[in-house]
Design a protein around this motif. Structure first.
Motif, mmCIF file in Angstrom:
data_model
loop_
_atom_site.group_PDB
_atom_site.id
_atom_site.type_symbol
_atom_site.label_atom_id
_atom_site.label_comp_id
_atom_site.label_asym_id
_atom_site.label_seq_id
_atom_site.Cartn_x
_atom_site.Cartn_y
_atom_site.Cartn_z
ATOM 1 N N GLY A 186 -68.365 -4.823 -40.868
ATOM 2 C CA GLY A 186 -67.630 -3.618 -40.487
ATOM 3 C C GLY A 186 -66.731 -3.049 -41.562
ATOM 4 N N PHE A 187 -65.699 -2.361 -41.101
ATOM 5 C CA PHE A 187 -64.929 -1.490 -41.988
ATOM 6 C C PHE A 187 -63.430 -1.688 -41.783
ATOM 7 C CE2 PHE A 187 -69.035 0.187 -40.946
ATOM 8 C CZ PHE A 187 -69.548 0.553 -42.172
ATOM 9 N N GLU A 188 -62.665 -1.173 -42.755
ATOM 10 C CA GLU A 188 -61.209 -1.145 -42.609
ATOM 11 C C GLU A 188 -60.876 -0.080 -41.582
ATOM 12 O OE1 GLU A 188 -59.252 -3.201 -43.966
ATOM 13 O OE2 GLU A 188 -60.377 -4.031 -45.669
ATOM 14 N N THR A 189 -60.391 -0.501 -40.430
ATOM 15 C CA THR A 189 -60.216 0.467 -39.354
ATOM 16 C C THR A 189 -58.748 0.740 -39.019
ATOM 17 O OG1 THR A 189 -60.429 -1.351 -37.779
ATOM 18 C CG2 THR A 189 -62.402 -0.045 -38.239
ATOM 19 N N TYR A 190 -57.908 -0.273 -39.060
ATOM 20 C CA TYR A 190 -56.544 -0.092 -38.542
ATOM 21 C C TYR A 190 -55.519 0.166 -39.640
ATOM 22 C CZ TYR A 190 -56.158 -4.974 -39.929
ATOM 23 O OH TYR A 190 -56.179 -6.127 -40.643
ATOM 24 N N ASP A 191 -55.854 -0.223 -40.861
ATOM 25 C CA ASP A 191 -54.912 -0.064 -41.971
ATOM 26 C C ASP A 191 -55.666 0.695 -43.058
ATOM 27 O OD1 ASP A 191 -52.707 -0.327 -43.583
ATOM 28 O OD2 ASP A 191 -53.148 -2.386 -44.201
ATOM 29 N N LEU A 192 -55.748 2.012 -42.880
ATOM 30 C CA LEU A 192 -56.683 2.813 -43.658
ATOM 31 C C LEU A 192 -56.273 2.920 -45.127
ATOM 32 C CD1 LEU A 192 -57.331 5.786 -41.198
ATOM 33 C CD2 LEU A 192 -58.746 3.757 -41.585
ATOM 34 N N PRO A 193 -57.191 2.603 -46.052
ATOM 35 C CA PRO A 193 -56.874 2.759 -47.467
ATOM 36 C C PRO A 193 -56.375 4.168 -47.813
ATOM 37 C CG PRO A 193 -58.911 1.525 -47.210
ATOM 38 C CD PRO A 193 -58.510 1.987 -45.839
ATOM 39 N N SER A 194 -56.929 5.184 -47.122
ATOM 40 C CA SER A 194 -56.496 6.558 -47.434
ATOM 41 C C SER A 194 -55.015 6.760 -47.141
ATOM 42 C CB SER A 194 -57.339 7.567 -46.644
ATOM 43 O OG SER A 194 -57.254 7.306 -45.259
ATOM 44 N N SER A 195 -54.467 5.981 -46.196
ATOM 45 C CA SER A 195 -53.063 6.193 -45.833
ATOM 46 C C SER A 195 -52.106 5.724 -46.929
ATOM 47 C CB SER A 195 -52.745 5.477 -44.507
ATOM 48 O OG SER A 195 -52.798 4.071 -44.666
ATOM 49 N N TYR A 196 -52.621 4.963 -47.895
ATOM 50 C CA TYR A 196 -51.793 4.535 -49.027
ATOM 51 C C TYR A 196 -51.768 5.597 -50.136
ATOM 52 C CZ TYR A 196 -51.494 -0.077 -46.939
ATOM 53 O OH TYR A 196 -51.217 -1.108 -46.077
ATOM 54 N N ARG A 197 -52.514 6.662 -49.914
ATOM 55 C CA ARG A 197 -52.632 7.697 -50.939
ATOM 56 C C ARG A 197 -52.012 9.019 -50.516
ATOM 57 N NH1 ARG A 197 -58.694 6.827 -53.416
ATOM 58 N NH2 ARG A 197 -58.452 4.603 -53.887
ATOM 59 N N ILE A 198 -51.466 9.072 -49.336
ATOM 60 C CA ILE A 198 -50.885 10.323 -48.835
ATOM 61 C C ILE A 198 -49.373 10.138 -48.728
ATOM 62 C CG2 ILE A 198 -50.797 11.923 -46.873
ATOM 63 C CD1 ILE A 198 -53.724 11.170 -46.281
ATOM 64 N N PHE A 199 -48.626 11.016 -49.426
ATOM 65 C CA PHE A 199 -47.172 10.896 -49.505
ATOM 66 C C PHE A 199 -46.531 12.161 -48.955
ATOM 67 C CE2 PHE A 199 -49.110 8.240 -52.672
ATOM 68 C CZ PHE A 199 -48.416 7.038 -52.571
ATOM 69 N N GLY A 200 -45.721 12.001 -47.909
ATOM 70 C CA GLY A 200 -45.091 13.141 -47.248
ATOM 71 C C GLY A 200 -43.665 13.352 -47.718
ATOM 72 N N ARG A 201 -42.816 13.755 -46.813
ATOM 73 C CA ARG A 201 -41.408 14.013 -47.154
ATOM 74 C C ARG A 201 -40.764 12.778 -47.775
ATOM 75 N NH1 ARG A 201 -39.682 18.799 -45.442
ATOM 76 N NH2 ARG A 201 -40.576 19.623 -43.507
ATOM 77 N N GLY A 202 -39.940 13.025 -48.789
ATOM 78 C CA GLY A 202 -39.228 11.930 -49.429
ATOM 79 C C GLY A 202 -40.157 10.975 -50.164
ATOM 80 N N GLY A 203 -41.387 11.389 -50.392
ATOM 81 C CA GLY A 203 -42.330 10.533 -51.105
ATOM 82 C C GLY A 203 -42.813 9.348 -50.297
ATOM 83 N N ASN A 204 -42.626 9.404 -48.974
ATOM 84 C CA ASN A 204 -43.052 8.278 -48.135
ATOM 85 C C ASN A 204 -44.566 8.250 -47.963
ATOM 86 O OD1 ASN A 204 -40.539 7.244 -47.654
ATOM 87 N ND2 ASN A 204 -40.206 8.475 -45.802
ATOM 88 N N ALA A 205 -45.104 7.053 -48.107
ATOM 89 C CA ALA A 205 -46.546 6.897 -47.910
ATOM 90 C C ALA A 205 -46.856 6.856 -46.417
ATOM 91 C CB ALA A 205 -47.034 5.611 -48.570
ATOM 92 N N LEU A 206 -47.969 7.453 -46.058
ATOM 93 C CA LEU A 206 -48.414 7.426 -44.663
ATOM 94 C C LEU A 206 -48.562 5.980 -44.185
ATOM 95 C CD1 LEU A 206 -49.285 9.123 -42.220
ATOM 96 C CD2 LEU A 206 -51.584 9.263 -43.233
ATOM 97 N N ALA A 207 -49.029 5.109 -45.075
ATOM 98 C CA ALA A 207 -49.198 3.693 -44.712
ATOM 99 C C ALA A 207 -47.859 3.064 -44.318
ATOM 100 C CB ALA A 207 -49.824 2.923 -45.865
ATOM 101 N N ASP A 208 -46.773 3.492 -44.997
ATOM 102 C CA ASP A 208 -45.450 2.954 -44.635
ATOM 103 C C ASP A 208 -44.998 3.504 -43.285
ATOM 104 O OD1 ASP A 208 -45.255 1.392 -46.874
ATOM 105 O OD2 ASP A 208 -44.343 2.994 -48.071
ATOM 106 N N HIS A 209 -45.245 4.797 -43.089
ATOM 107 C CA HIS A 209 -44.917 5.403 -41.793
ATOM 108 C C HIS A 209 -45.663 4.681 -40.666
ATOM 109 C CE1 HIS A 209 -43.820 8.468 -38.904
ATOM 110 N NE2 HIS A 209 -45.088 8.720 -38.640
ATOM 111 N N TRP A 210 -46.833 4.178 -41.014
ATOM 112 C CA TRP A 210 -47.684 3.522 -40.029
ATOM 113 C C TRP A 210 -47.598 1.988 -40.088
ATOM 114 C CZ3 TRP A 210 -52.839 6.741 -40.720
ATOM 115 C CH2 TRP A 210 -52.722 7.942 -39.991
ATOM 116 N N SER A 211 -46.506 1.463 -40.631
ATOM 117 C CA SER A 211 -46.449 0.006 -40.800
ATOM 118 C C SER A 211 -46.457 -0.723 -39.451
ATOM 119 C CB SER A 211 -45.217 -0.391 -41.613
ATOM 120 O OG SER A 211 -44.059 0.083 -40.968
#
Lengths: 291, 499
Positions: free
Chosen positions: B343-368
């Motif tokens: 299978g695949f990486e489903t719950y901790d998406l690699p793409s979320s480590y590449r998207i940075f929103g307000r304050g430079g926060n990574a989506l992956a951190d928002h989704w920790s």
């Protein structure tokens, strides 16, 4: 006039209370999912000919109860003149609403004969009903329906096995029956009732007439017709659409047995109407759903 | 940083990342509305997402083709009810071509980093093809895309040929080889019957037995396909019938007794019919409630398992030493090939480590604490970011294409709203996002995903939340999540004018 007893029971995940009350010598059973979940009005379900909460609403009851309170009435079949049947059954529904859900608007949803009963209940006691859903209902028994009723009666006398096959043939849509295996057809056939209660309800069906009561229905109403319904053809639902002032209309691709053929679509229609009865205005035909 | 070559779509209204079902579906709808200011960034060299990547023998979708396709682009030409993966890929390629998406597609344009710019209130996406700038960023990156390898000691020391099912090595001849297949999920049960035909020996490592129901596949005859072409309504009717039937299967997922029993019976009677050896039958009998993991459809898996050259090892692959694979119960197998179908990486998406929103926060951190989004599409701290086929969209009982289309409708309404309101930025608050996520958690708690006694790819093992799963009817997703409600969004800022 009524006494009640409450016995806890479960259906799947729904914690469901069973109760009953008496009207004259009739015992009326009902089920209540109890949990309100939300501010949505409770839904009261009324089954059709030969059915029960369990056999007609085994899907709708628990799935609707996931989001709002649901009460379902198991109709008792009155013994009197068949042309009084619809009002005697409507009184049962009114009594359950007054007992279980007093002084609050409910959405009353009836299927088949249950639609006739629900419309009668809403027209004679508009104060009890905030919204009305009529699935596979009809306005007044017509010649086509009487002809089917004649065949039903004749087969009950002459050939009960043929009667069961005839019921399956009439209840389900041609496309659905065409897909089934022989074994699945036999399973359907054997599920039909031909007993005296069923026969008494068929007599009531012969005498249905909502002509006078339909104009008295004041609440928002949703009419649901089956495109392939042989028992209550969709034109009958359209007659209800014409007769009820605040009505909107939609069709599901199904035979009369829409609670079996399209239960998820009915959950969608009932839940959406209960959340917002006026999403579509009076007189509207709902937009075609294209999933 | 690579220098940017001239590109008319370097600075656009909408940047879409990913050219699978989601990204293409949105692109088609934008084109049909006459929009031209959008670009679709794709890391590979062709469109198609999962259907480009999965080319293993026997690959097909387990959702019927008339339903596993766009409602706005029905296809009269499906060869069968469950069409091969190649046909689905061809369908998507034809859709992209015929709908005029060619000029909007950029291949080899992997999203290396996407960053919200606080000054001009716009997104910058860095790719090997240079930077792209957009008012709105759409992550149509999927969740069955980044392969997941099992954590098996010594796997890297394997001396034979090893590959993941979604990265099939077609150059390696498999005939006559000793092959191990790791996993018994949706991919593995399609692969095993194919490999069983050609392998000398085939070992299937089964950590947990799946429920398998009859596939009920069939070919569409030429007469049927001709009718579909002549009367499009007949395709739609079949699609509608399949949709509402599938949606009714949610009753079993919500553990309603009669429907749960029916689903179990369909699977276990299939097992009884196809497997007579009681010992093997016991090994193939699942130990959790049906629907907790994906219910699989196959008529040829059980027969394949019973071939003399096939061995079902009812235990996980535990370690590898050279050419020897050891199961968790200590059995050793000499293998030439290991096919990893895990299978695949489903719950901790690699793409979320590449998207940075307000304050430079990574989506992956928002989704920790697990990924979540308001109406599965918008998330706090990430203005003008929309997610397609992200958190809370997976179904065990119906077609994800339907879910994607509902999200596209939400997104198009949001874009319309922005056009009518001077391009104001759309962002949900944490409160709104959390309230939505809480309702989903509460819904999931009533379903077999949480209560079925298994661990599945729908669950985030870090917190036990069913973050991938939409815990309701599919139709309920459209009812709830397709409508765009501007009141749910804060919208103070405006995107700066494009350069």
């Amino acid at each position: 006039m009524s006494t009640a007893s409450t016995v806890p029971a479960t259906a799947g995940d729904v914690k469901e209370n069973h109760g009953s009350l008496h009207i004259g010598d009739l015992e009326v059973n009902f089920f209540d999912s109890l949990d309100e979940h939300s501010g949505l009005p409770p839904i009261v379900l009324v089954h059709g000919t030969g059915g029960s909460t369990r056999s007609h609403f085994g899907f709708l009851f628990p799935m609707l109860a996931a989001k709002q309170r649901v009460v379902a009435v198991d109709l008792a079949t009155p013994q009197g003149p068949p042309d009084e049947g619809q009002i005697r059954m409507a009184e049962q529904v009114q009594a359950v609403i007054e007992k279980v859900l007093p002084d609050r608007p409910v959405t009353l949803a009836g299927y088949s004969l249950g639609a006739v009963v629900a419309a009668t209940a809403a027209g004679t006691r508009p104060d009890l009903v905030g919204g009305l859903i009529l699935m596979a209902g009809w306005l007044k028994t017509d010649a086509q329906q009487k002809l089917r009723n004649d065949i039903w009666r004749a087969l009950r006398q002459s050939d009960v096995e043929a009667l069961r096959r005839y019921q399956a043939f009439c209840a389900f849509s041609a496309p659905l029956l065409a897909m089934l295996s022989d074994g699945e057809i036999e399973a359907l056939v054997s599920s039909f009732r031909t007993d005296d209660v069923m026969a008494a309800q068929m007599e009531i069906n012969r005498h249905v007439d909502l002509t006078d009561v339909a104009p008295k229905i004041a609440c928002p109403t949703l009419i649901v017709a089956g495109t392939d319904d042989l028992m209550t053809p969709f034109r009958q639902s359209k007659r209800l659409f014409g007769a009820i002032a605040d009505a909107r209309y939609t069709e599901v691709t199904s035979g009369h047995a829409m609670v079996v053929e399209r239960p998820a679509e009915l959950v969608h229609l009932i839940a959406a109407f209960n959340a917002n009865p006026n999403q579509y205005p009076a007189g509207a035909i709902l937009p075609t759903r294209r999933p | 940083m690579p220098t940017s070559t001239p590109d008319a779509l370097r600075d656009v209204s909408v940047i879409i990342v990913g050219a699978g079902f989601s990204g293409l579906g949105l692109g088609i709808q934008l084109r049909r509305r006459g929009e031209t200011s959008f670009v679709i960034l794709e890391r590979a060299d062709d469109v198609g997402g999962s259907w480009r990547d999965n080319t293993y023998p026997g690959v097909a979708c387990d959702v019927p083709s008339p339903l596993y396709s766009y409602s706005f682009r029905t296809n009269p030409d499906w060869s069968r009810m469950f069409s091969p993966g190649q046909e689905i890929w061809d369908y998507l390629r034809a859709a992209a071509r015929e709908e005029g998406l060619g000029p909007h597609l950029r291949f080899g344009a992997e999203m290396l980093e996407a960053r919200w710019n606080e000054n001009d209130h716009r997104w910058t996406v860095r790719t090997p093809q240079g930077e792209f700038y957009g008012d709105v960023l759409v992550a149509a990156t999927g969740h069955l895309t980044d392969i997941k390898l099992p954590e098996v000691p010594g796997l890297e020391t394997f001396t034979g040929e090893l590959f993941h099912s979604a990265r099939w090595n077609h150059d390696f001849p498999l005939a006559g080889k000793r092959i191990g297949v790791v996993g018994t999920g949706a991919s593995a049960i399609q692969i095993v019957p194919q490999l069983a035909e050609i392998a000398d020996q085939l070992v299937v490592f089964q950590r947990s037995a799946p429920y398998i129901q009859p596939r009920r596949d069939r070919v569409f005859s030429e007469a049927e396909k001709n009718l579909f072409r002549r009367d499009q309504r007949t395709v739609e009717e079949m699609r509608e019938m399949l949709f509402w039937y599938n949606d009714s299967r949610f009753a079993a997922r919500r553990l309603i007794d009669d429907y749960l029993a029916e689903a179990s019976w369909q699977a276990l009677s299939h097992l009884d019919k196809q497997v007579s050896d009681p010992e093997l039958r016991a090994k193939l009998t699942p130990d959790y409630t049906i629907g907790c993991k994906r219910i699989l459809l196959s008529d040829d898996y059980y027969p394949a398992i019973q071939r003399p050259n096939v061995h079902l090892e009812a235990a996980a692959l535990e370690r590898v030493e050279g050419s020897t694979a050891f199961s968790a119960v200590g059995e050793a197998f000499e293998l030439d090939v290991l096919v990893v179908a895990t299978g695949f990486e489903t719950y901790d998406l690699p793409s979320s480590y590449r998207i940075f929103g307000r304050g430079g926060n990574a989506l992956a951190d928002h989704w920790s604490n697990g990924m979540q989004a308001y109406k599965s599409i918008a998330t706090a701290g990430f203005p003008n970011l929309f997610l397609l086929n992200g958190p809370g969209t997976s179904l065990g009982h119906n077609s994800v294409i339907y879910m994607i289309e509902a999200q596209i409708d939400h997104l198009l309404a949001a874009l319309d709203w922005r056009s009518a309101h001077d391009g104001r930025v759309l962002e949900v608050s944490s409160d709104i996002e959390n309230a939505f996520a809480k309702r989903l958690d509460e819904g999931a708690a009533e379903t077999v995903i949480i209560r079925g006694g298994c661990s599945s790819w729908y669950l985030d093992p870090r917190n036990g939340r069913a973050t991938l799963s939409w815990p309701d009817f599919a139709h309920r997703f459209r009812d709830e999540c397709a409508p765009f409600d501007p009141a749910a969004y804060d919208h103070g800022e405006q995107s700066a004018a494009r350069a």
